[in-house]
Write a protein that holds these residues in place. Structure first.
Motif, mmCIF file in Angstrom:
data_model
loop_
_atom_site.group_PDB
_atom_site.id
_atom_site.type_symbol
_atom_site.label_atom_id
_atom_site.label_comp_id
_atom_site.label_asym_id
_atom_site.label_seq_id
_atom_site.Cartn_x
_atom_site.Cartn_y
_atom_site.Cartn_z
ATOM 1 N N ASP A 19 -60.792 -20.010 20.694
ATOM 2 C CA ASP A 19 -60.400 -19.698 19.325
ATOM 3 C C ASP A 19 -59.925 -18.269 19.187
ATOM 4 O O ASP A 19 -60.502 -17.351 19.773
ATOM 5 C CB ASP A 19 -61.592 -19.897 18.360
ATOM 6 N N ASN A 20 -58.875 -18.088 18.403
ATOM 7 C CA ASN A 20 -58.536 -16.759 17.925
ATOM 8 C C ASN A 20 -59.408 -16.476 16.712
ATOM 9 O O ASN A 20 -59.581 -17.340 15.845
ATOM 10 C CB ASN A 20 -57.061 -16.671 17.548
ATOM 11 N N ILE A 21 -59.977 -15.283 16.646
ATOM 12 C CA ILE A 21 -60.938 -14.951 15.596
ATOM 13 C C ILE A 21 -60.366 -13.783 14.795
ATOM 14 O O ILE A 21 -60.382 -12.640 15.247
ATOM 15 C CB ILE A 21 -62.314 -14.615 16.202
ATOM 16 N N TYR A 22 -59.871 -14.100 13.596
ATOM 17 C CA TYR A 22 -59.164 -13.104 12.782
ATOM 18 C C TYR A 22 -59.768 -13.005 11.387
ATOM 19 O O TYR A 22 -60.127 -14.019 10.769
ATOM 20 C CB TYR A 22 -57.686 -13.486 12.648
ATOM 21 N N GLY A 23 -59.860 -11.776 10.906
ATOM 22 C CA GLY A 23 -60.218 -11.549 9.517
ATOM 23 C C GLY A 23 -59.003 -11.748 8.626
ATOM 24 O O GLY A 23 -57.867 -11.846 9.105
ATOM 25 N N LEU A 24 -59.244 -11.813 7.309
ATOM 26 C CA LEU A 24 -58.171 -12.009 6.344
ATOM 27 C C LEU A 24 -58.176 -10.875 5.325
ATOM 28 O O LEU A 24 -59.220 -10.557 4.749
ATOM 29 C CB LEU A 24 -58.329 -13.357 5.626
ATOM 30 N N GLU A 25 -57.015 -10.292 5.113
ATOM 31 C CA GLU A 25 -56.907 -9.175 4.178
ATOM 32 C C GLU A 25 -57.183 -9.636 2.750
ATOM 33 O O GLU A 25 -56.807 -10.746 2.349
ATOM 34 C CB GLU A 25 -55.504 -8.567 4.270
ATOM 35 N N ASN A 26 -57.846 -8.778 1.982
ATOM 36 C CA ASN A 26 -58.163 -9.064 0.581
ATOM 37 C C ASN A 26 -57.079 -8.466 -0.311
ATOM 38 O O ASN A 26 -56.743 -7.297 -0.193
ATOM 39 C CB ASN A 26 -59.527 -8.454 0.231
ATOM 40 N N PHE A 27 -56.532 -9.299 -1.222
ATOM 41 C CA PHE A 27 -55.482 -8.849 -2.135
ATOM 42 C C PHE A 27 -56.010 -8.694 -3.560
ATOM 43 O O PHE A 27 -55.390 -9.141 -4.516
ATOM 44 C CB PHE A 27 -54.295 -9.817 -2.107
ATOM 45 N N GLY A 28 -57.175 -8.101 -3.702
ATOM 46 C CA GLY A 28 -57.753 -7.893 -5.022
ATOM 47 C C GLY A 28 -58.607 -9.068 -5.452
ATOM 48 O O GLY A 28 -58.124 -9.986 -6.117
ATOM 49 N N ASN A 29 -59.858 -9.061 -5.038
ATOM 50 C CA ASN A 29 -60.808 -10.138 -5.371
ATOM 51 C C ASN A 29 -60.373 -11.502 -4.854
ATOM 52 O O ASN A 29 -60.607 -12.529 -5.504
ATOM 53 C CB ASN A 29 -61.047 -10.212 -6.881
ATOM 54 N N THR A 30 -59.737 -11.563 -3.696
ATOM 55 C CA THR A 30 -59.392 -12.859 -3.095
ATOM 56 C C THR A 30 -60.398 -13.262 -2.021
ATOM 57 O O THR A 30 -60.115 -14.126 -1.193
ATOM 58 C CB THR A 30 -57.976 -12.828 -2.496
ATOM 59 N N CYS A 31 -61.581 -12.662 -2.056
ATOM 60 C CA CYS A 31 -62.626 -13.031 -1.095
ATOM 61 C C CYS A 31 -63.048 -14.480 -1.258
ATOM 62 O O CYS A 31 -63.472 -15.131 -0.299
ATOM 63 C CB CYS A 31 -63.837 -12.107 -1.232
ATOM 64 N N TYR A 32 -62.953 -15.028 -2.489
ATOM 65 C CA TYR A 32 -63.294 -16.424 -2.730
ATOM 66 C C TYR A 32 -62.420 -17.346 -1.889
ATOM 67 O O TYR A 32 -62.873 -18.392 -1.389
ATOM 68 C CB TYR A 32 -63.155 -16.764 -4.216
ATOM 69 N N ALA A 33 -61.137 -16.962 -1.735
ATOM 70 C CA ALA A 33 -60.214 -17.756 -0.920
ATOM 71 C C ALA A 33 -60.425 -17.491 0.561
ATOM 72 O O ALA A 33 -60.469 -18.421 1.377
ATOM 73 C CB ALA A 33 -58.774 -17.459 -1.318
ATOM 74 N N ASN A 34 -60.580 -16.219 0.935
ATOM 75 C CA ASN A 34 -60.737 -15.867 2.346
ATOM 76 C C ASN A 34 -61.934 -16.557 2.975
ATOM 77 O O ASN A 34 -61.866 -17.055 4.109
ATOM 78 C CB ASN A 34 -60.880 -14.348 2.500
ATOM 79 N N SER A 35 -63.060 -16.589 2.256
ATOM 80 C CA SER A 35 -64.281 -17.187 2.812
ATOM 81 C C SER A 35 -64.114 -18.683 3.044
ATOM 82 O O SER A 35 -64.559 -19.221 4.068
ATOM 83 C CB SER A 35 -65.466 -16.917 1.881
ATOM 84 N N VAL A 36 -63.454 -19.366 2.112
ATOM 85 C CA VAL A 36 -63.231 -20.810 2.251
ATOM 86 C C VAL A 36 -62.188 -21.092 3.332
ATOM 87 O O VAL A 36 -62.342 -22.032 4.135
ATOM 88 C CB VAL A 36 -62.796 -21.420 0.902
ATOM 89 N N LEU A 37 -61.139 -20.287 3.389
ATOM 90 C CA LEU A 37 -60.099 -20.484 4.409
ATOM 91 C C LEU A 37 -60.677 -20.343 5.815
ATOM 92 O O LEU A 37 -60.289 -21.085 6.727
ATOM 93 C CB LEU A 37 -58.962 -19.490 4.204
ATOM 94 N N GLN A 38 -61.603 -19.407 5.998
ATOM 95 C CA GLN A 38 -62.236 -19.256 7.314
ATOM 96 C C GLN A 38 -63.040 -20.499 7.668
ATOM 97 O O GLN A 38 -63.001 -20.983 8.817
ATOM 98 C CB GLN A 38 -63.135 -18.020 7.332
ATOM 99 N N ALA A 39 -63.781 -21.031 6.700
ATOM 100 C CA ALA A 39 -64.564 -22.242 6.952
ATOM 101 C C ALA A 39 -63.660 -23.412 7.325
ATOM 102 O O ALA A 39 -63.982 -24.211 8.219
ATOM 103 C CB ALA A 39 -65.410 -22.585 5.725
ATOM 104 N N LEU A 40 -62.516 -23.518 6.668
ATOM 105 C CA LEU A 40 -61.584 -24.607 6.962
ATOM 106 C C LEU A 40 -60.887 -24.408 8.303
ATOM 107 O O LEU A 40 -60.640 -25.372 9.039
ATOM 108 C CB LEU A 40 -60.544 -24.721 5.842
ATOM 109 N N TYR A 41 -60.572 -23.151 8.641
ATOM 110 C CA TYR A 41 -59.901 -22.892 9.916
ATOM 111 C C TYR A 41 -60.804 -23.279 11.093
ATOM 112 O O TYR A 41 -60.330 -23.811 12.105
ATOM 113 C CB TYR A 41 -59.505 -21.417 10.027
ATOM 114 N N PHE A 42 -62.086 -22.995 10.967
ATOM 115 C CA PHE A 42 -62.999 -23.305 12.061
ATOM 116 C C PHE A 42 -63.578 -24.718 11.971
ATOM 117 O O PHE A 42 -64.416 -25.090 12.781
ATOM 118 C CB PHE A 42 -64.119 -22.262 12.126
#
Length: 355
Positions: A19-42
């Motif tokens: 697996d490639n393991i990458y963080g996701l940049e936050n575009f102003g309170n988009t942590c709600y999306a980043n956290s779910v996107l990581q769960a879906l990617y893995f």
């Protein structure tokens, strides 16, 4: 939460998986999306399908939320460097364009985002299937097309209502993409699931109209799982409207969830009733209230657990998952990291549950 061994944990994950393991940049309170996107990617079944979908996209494909998601996952998957951070700008811009709920920079709900994303993915895939048929409508009585998103996340519930006068049982089926569970202080995930399917009495002003008796009768009803999904998403209802206070508040309750789970609230003939599930990801809400805070995610990559906080990625020990169970005290606790969305993947093993 990364701890002193975060670098060691990340190195271990990179060594043990492809697996490639990458963080996701936050575009102003988009942590709600980043956290779910990581769960879906893995989520391996989902990632495999969306990468396959991305590989088949024509160059002139019309942009939508699903194509943006596919491009994002393909970008992460194709990176030559194994770890780093990417900016999901195109996906976030499309999300805000499609849904005004996510346009502000206010704190958003990760569960609402997850529901919207999965439902949109299904609708877009169904529209593609319709276009392939030349826009021809389905024959009358035909079920809606079942997409690969349905195959991964959709399960089926059956609502059983028993008339206490004639003993007739009425059954009504409904699909679900995730289960929302009521929580109590110092409880377990298994007890939450039992309560979800507990028998409820229908009487007084809430009597049931029995078609057999042709009148209102006292009855008992319960909700059971009839079809178990490949990936089971459980939503712990930590945000509740308090009538006495006239506002929403966050429940800090301690809810213990296992690394392995076997569902007990299934029908006798349920598809996949004997399946074992392994915990694959936890989306965590950090904060004391529903209108502010932060989301992070704990995710299992092969045999290693990782901590994702927007752009930051760290390796963690499996034991640190317990820190997201909640507090034994409702007030006066410094622990505001609470498991909110739990992703379980069906393993098919029939070993005993770890509680």
């Amino acid at each position: 939460m990364g701890g002193n061994n975060s670098k060691l944990g990340l190195d271990k994950a990179l060594a043990e998986s492809k697996d490639n393991i990458y963080g996701l940049e936050n575009f102003g309170n988009t942590c709600y999306a980043n956290s779910v996107l990581q769960a879906l990617y893995f989520c391996q079944p989902f990632r495999e399908k969306i990468l396959q979908y991305a590989s088949q996209l024509p160059e002139d494909a019309e942009e939508n939320l699903l194509t943006c998601l596919a491009e994002l996952f393909a970008q992460i998957n194709s990176m030559k460097k194994r770890t780093g951070a990417v900016a999901p700008r195109k996906f976030v811009n499309r999300l805000k364009k499609d849904n005004e709920l996510f346009r502000s920079y206010q704190h958003q709900d990760a569960h609402e985002f997850l529901n919207y994303l999965l439902n949109q993915a299904c609708e877009l895939l169904e529209e593609e299937e319709k276009r392939k048929r030349g826009g021809a409508p389905l024959p009358p009585g035909s079920p809606s097309p079942r997409t690969w998103v349905h195959d991964i996340f959709q399960g089926k519930l059956v609502n059983e209502t028993r008339c206490l006068q004639c003993e007739t049982v009425t059954r009504r089926e409904e699909e679900f993409m995730d289960l929302s569970l009521e929580i109590d202080q110092n409880c377990s995930l298994t007890s939450c699931l039992r309560n979800f399917s507990a028998t409820e009495m229908l009487d007084k002003d809430d009597k049931f109209f029995c078609d057999h008796c042709c009148c209102l009768q006292e009855a008992q009803k319960r909700m059971l799982i009839k079809q178990v999904p490949t990936c089971l998403i459980l939503h712990l209802k930590r945000f509740k409207y308090m009538e006495m206070q006239g506002k929403m508040r966050k429940l800090m309750y301690r809810v213990v969830f296992p690394l392995e789970l076997k569902l007990s609230n299934t029908t006798a003939d349920a598809v996949g009733a004997d399946s074992m599930f392994s915990l694959a990801a936890v989306v965590v809400h950090v904060g004391s209230g529903p209108t502010h805070g932060h989301y992070v995610s704990l995710i299992k990559s092969h045999n290693t657990w990782l901590f994702f906080d927007d752009e930051s990625v760290a390796g963690i020990d499996e034991s640190q998952i317990q820190s997201t169970f909640g507090s034994t005290q409702e007030y006066g606790s410094n622990n505001t990291d609470h498991g909110y969305l739990l992703f379980f993947e069906r393993s098919g093993a029939k070993t005993s549950i770890v509680s």
